[in-house]
Design a protein around this motif. Sequence first.
Motif, PDB file in Angstrom:
ATOM      1  N   THR A  22      33.440  40.762  28.180  1.00 34.34           N
ATOM      2  CA  THR A  22      34.167  41.231  29.357  1.00 34.34           C
ATOM      3  C   THR A  22      35.070  40.137  29.927  1.00 34.34           C
ATOM      4  OG1 THR A  22      32.244  40.744  30.757  1.00 34.34           O
ATOM      5  CG2 THR A  22      32.503  43.009  29.980  1.00 34.34           C
ATOM      6  N   LEU A  23      34.652  38.897  29.830  1.00 30.24           N
ATOM      7  CA  LEU A  23      35.498  37.805  30.314  1.00 30.24           C
ATOM      8  C   LEU A  23      36.688  37.576  29.388  1.00 30.24           C
ATOM      9  CD1 LEU A  23      35.817  35.616  32.489  1.00 30.24           C
ATOM     10  CD2 LEU A  23      34.543  34.090  30.988  1.00 30.24           C
ATOM     11  N   PHE A  24      36.438  37.554  28.081  1.00 29.15           N
ATOM     12  CA  PHE A  24      37.526  37.320  27.123  1.00 29.15           C
ATOM     13  C   PHE A  24      38.502  38.487  27.068  1.00 29.15           C
ATOM     14  CE2 PHE A  24      34.857  34.173  24.446  1.00 29.15           C
ATOM     15  CZ  PHE A  24      35.135  33.170  25.352  1.00 29.15           C
ATOM     16  N   ALA A  25      38.105  39.655  27.551  1.00 30.29           N
ATOM     17  CA  ALA A  25      39.032  40.781  27.592  1.00 30.29           C
ATOM     18  C   ALA A  25      40.187  40.503  28.549  1.00 30.29           C
ATOM     19  CB  ALA A  25      38.297  42.048  27.999  1.00 30.29           C
ATOM     20  N   THR A  74      28.241  43.025  33.470  1.00 30.52           N
ATOM     21  CA  THR A  74      29.526  43.407  34.057  1.00 30.52           C
ATOM     22  C   THR A  74      29.584  43.051  35.536  1.00 30.52           C
ATOM     23  OG1 THR A  74      28.728  45.674  34.400  1.00 30.52           O
ATOM     24  CG2 THR A  74      30.005  45.255  32.407  1.00 30.52           C
ATOM     25  N   GLY A  75      28.479  43.158  36.230  1.00 27.25           N
ATOM     26  CA  GLY A  75      28.464  42.748  37.633  1.00 27.25           C
ATOM     27  C   GLY A  75      28.731  41.267  37.799  1.00 27.25           C
ATOM     28  N   PHE A  76      28.113  40.459  36.931  1.00 29.75           N
ATOM     29  CA  PHE A  76      28.349  39.018  36.992  1.00 29.75           C
ATOM     30  C   PHE A  76      29.798  38.694  36.667  1.00 29.75           C
ATOM     31  CE2 PHE A  76      28.418  34.800  34.998  1.00 29.75           C
ATOM     32  CZ  PHE A  76      27.945  34.044  36.054  1.00 29.75           C
ATOM     33  N   THR A  77      30.357  39.346  35.654  1.00 29.76           N
ATOM     34  CA  THR A  77      31.754  39.098  35.288  1.00 29.76           C
ATOM     35  C   THR A  77      32.688  39.512  36.416  1.00 29.76           C
ATOM     36  OG1 THR A  77      31.204  39.487  32.979  1.00 29.76           O
ATOM     37  CG2 THR A  77      33.536  39.482  33.558  1.00 29.76           C
ATOM     38  N   ALA A  78      32.439  40.669  37.019  1.00 26.25           N
ATOM     39  CA  ALA A  78      33.284  41.120  38.122  1.00 26.25           C
ATOM     40  C   ALA A  78      33.238  40.132  39.284  1.00 26.25           C
ATOM     41  CB  ALA A  78      32.842  42.509  38.586  1.00 26.25           C
ATOM     42  N   PHE A  79      32.045  39.629  39.590  1.00 27.06           N
ATOM     43  CA  PHE A  79      31.917  38.623  40.643  1.00 27.06           C
ATOM     44  C   PHE A  79      32.692  37.354  40.286  1.00 27.06           C
ATOM     45  CE2 PHE A  79      29.579  34.946  42.382  1.00 27.06           C
ATOM     46  CZ  PHE A  79      29.788  35.183  43.734  1.00 27.06           C
ATOM     47  N   LEU A  80      32.580  36.906  39.050  1.00 28.26           N
ATOM     48  CA  LEU A  80      33.285  35.707  38.610  1.00 28.26           C
ATOM     49  C   LEU A  80      34.801  35.894  38.664  1.00 28.26           C
ATOM     50  CD1 LEU A  80      32.980  32.841  37.286  1.00 28.26           C
ATOM     51  CD2 LEU A  80      33.301  34.025  35.120  1.00 28.26           C
ATOM     52  N   VAL A 112      40.033  44.917  32.993  1.00 29.93           N
ATOM     53  CA  VAL A 112      39.437  45.883  33.920  1.00 29.93           C
ATOM     54  C   VAL A 112      38.934  47.104  33.158  1.00 29.93           C
ATOM     55  CG1 VAL A 112      39.959  47.466  35.823  1.00 29.93           C
ATOM     56  CG2 VAL A 112      40.718  45.096  35.938  1.00 29.93           C
ATOM     57  N   ALA A 113      39.680  47.535  32.128  1.00 25.06           N
ATOM     58  CA  ALA A 113      39.248  48.695  31.341  1.00 25.06           C
ATOM     59  C   ALA A 113      37.934  48.404  30.614  1.00 25.06           C
ATOM     60  CB  ALA A 113      40.335  49.087  30.346  1.00 25.06           C
ATOM     61  N   VAL A 114      37.823  47.232  30.004  1.00 27.17           N
ATOM     62  CA  VAL A 114      36.587  46.869  29.303  1.00 27.17           C
ATOM     63  C   VAL A 114      35.438  46.729  30.297  1.00 27.17           C
ATOM     64  CG1 VAL A 114      35.473  45.023  27.970  1.00 27.17           C
ATOM     65  CG2 VAL A 114      37.753  45.812  27.337  1.00 27.17           C
ATOM     66  N   LEU A 115      35.708  46.089  31.416  1.00 29.70           N
ATOM     67  CA  LEU A 115      34.687  45.914  32.453  1.00 29.70           C
ATOM     68  C   LEU A 115      34.174  47.263  32.959  1.00 29.70           C
ATOM     69  CD1 LEU A 115      33.506  43.379  33.867  1.00 29.70           C
ATOM     70  CD2 LEU A 115      35.156  43.752  35.673  1.00 29.70           C
ATOM     71  N   LEU A 116      35.093  48.164  33.283  1.00 28.30           N
ATOM     72  CA  LEU A 116      34.689  49.488  33.764  1.00 28.30           C
ATOM     73  C   LEU A 116      33.999  50.299  32.671  1.00 28.30           C
ATOM     74  CD1 LEU A 116      37.698  50.572  36.006  1.00 28.30           C
ATOM     75  CD2 LEU A 116      35.391  49.953  36.720  1.00 28.30           C
ATOM     76  N   GLY A 117      34.465  50.161  31.434  1.00 24.08           N
ATOM     77  CA  GLY A 117      33.832  50.887  30.331  1.00 24.08           C
ATOM     78  C   GLY A 117      32.379  50.501  30.152  1.00 24.08           C
ATOM     79  N   PHE A 118      32.103  49.200  30.144  1.00 22.65           N
ATOM     80  CA  PHE A 118      30.716  48.743  30.012  1.00 22.65           C
ATOM     81  C   PHE A 118      29.882  49.130  31.230  1.00 22.65           C
ATOM     82  CE2 PHE A 118      31.964  45.383  26.785  1.00 22.65           C
ATOM     83  CZ  PHE A 118      31.261  45.981  25.750  1.00 22.65           C
TER      84      PHE A 118
END
Length: 137
Positions: A22-25, A74-80, A112-118
């Motif tokens: 999710t970060l590398f996306a 995904t929550g951790f990535t969104a926070f980061l 954002v698409a990958v983050l929301l998808g997961f």
Amino acid sequence: MMRKFFSIVCKSLAGMFVYLITLFAFLAEQQSDGKLAMLAVIAACGIVAMLAGLALSGFAQWRRDTGIVLLAATGFTAFLVLCMACVFSSDEVMKFMPPGSVDMFDSYLTGVAVLLGFAVLGGWLLRQARSRSANPA
């Protein structure tokens, strides 16, 4: 007891791989072949780690465990990402950064698409697990 411990370790490792995906996306897509290959390798490692963790727990509650791993990562990535956006929006911080150092994270739509998808997949798996536990067949 040790099986449960190693199951949790493997699932945590799988969560780290989901976090990396999710970060590398969010990385720039100048070299999309390299990015896709890197994401494929990380995804394969994450799947292997998750399957190992699920196998150690006898695949009991696999929907719940997989949903938790996906949502936590995904929550951790969104926070980061939110924290980094706040930091990079400060003119004071940008004075100390080399020019163009933020340009490598410019694939916002893909990220954002990958983050929301997961996140949606994780939430759906948790919902499925909850409905199955409420209505045992």
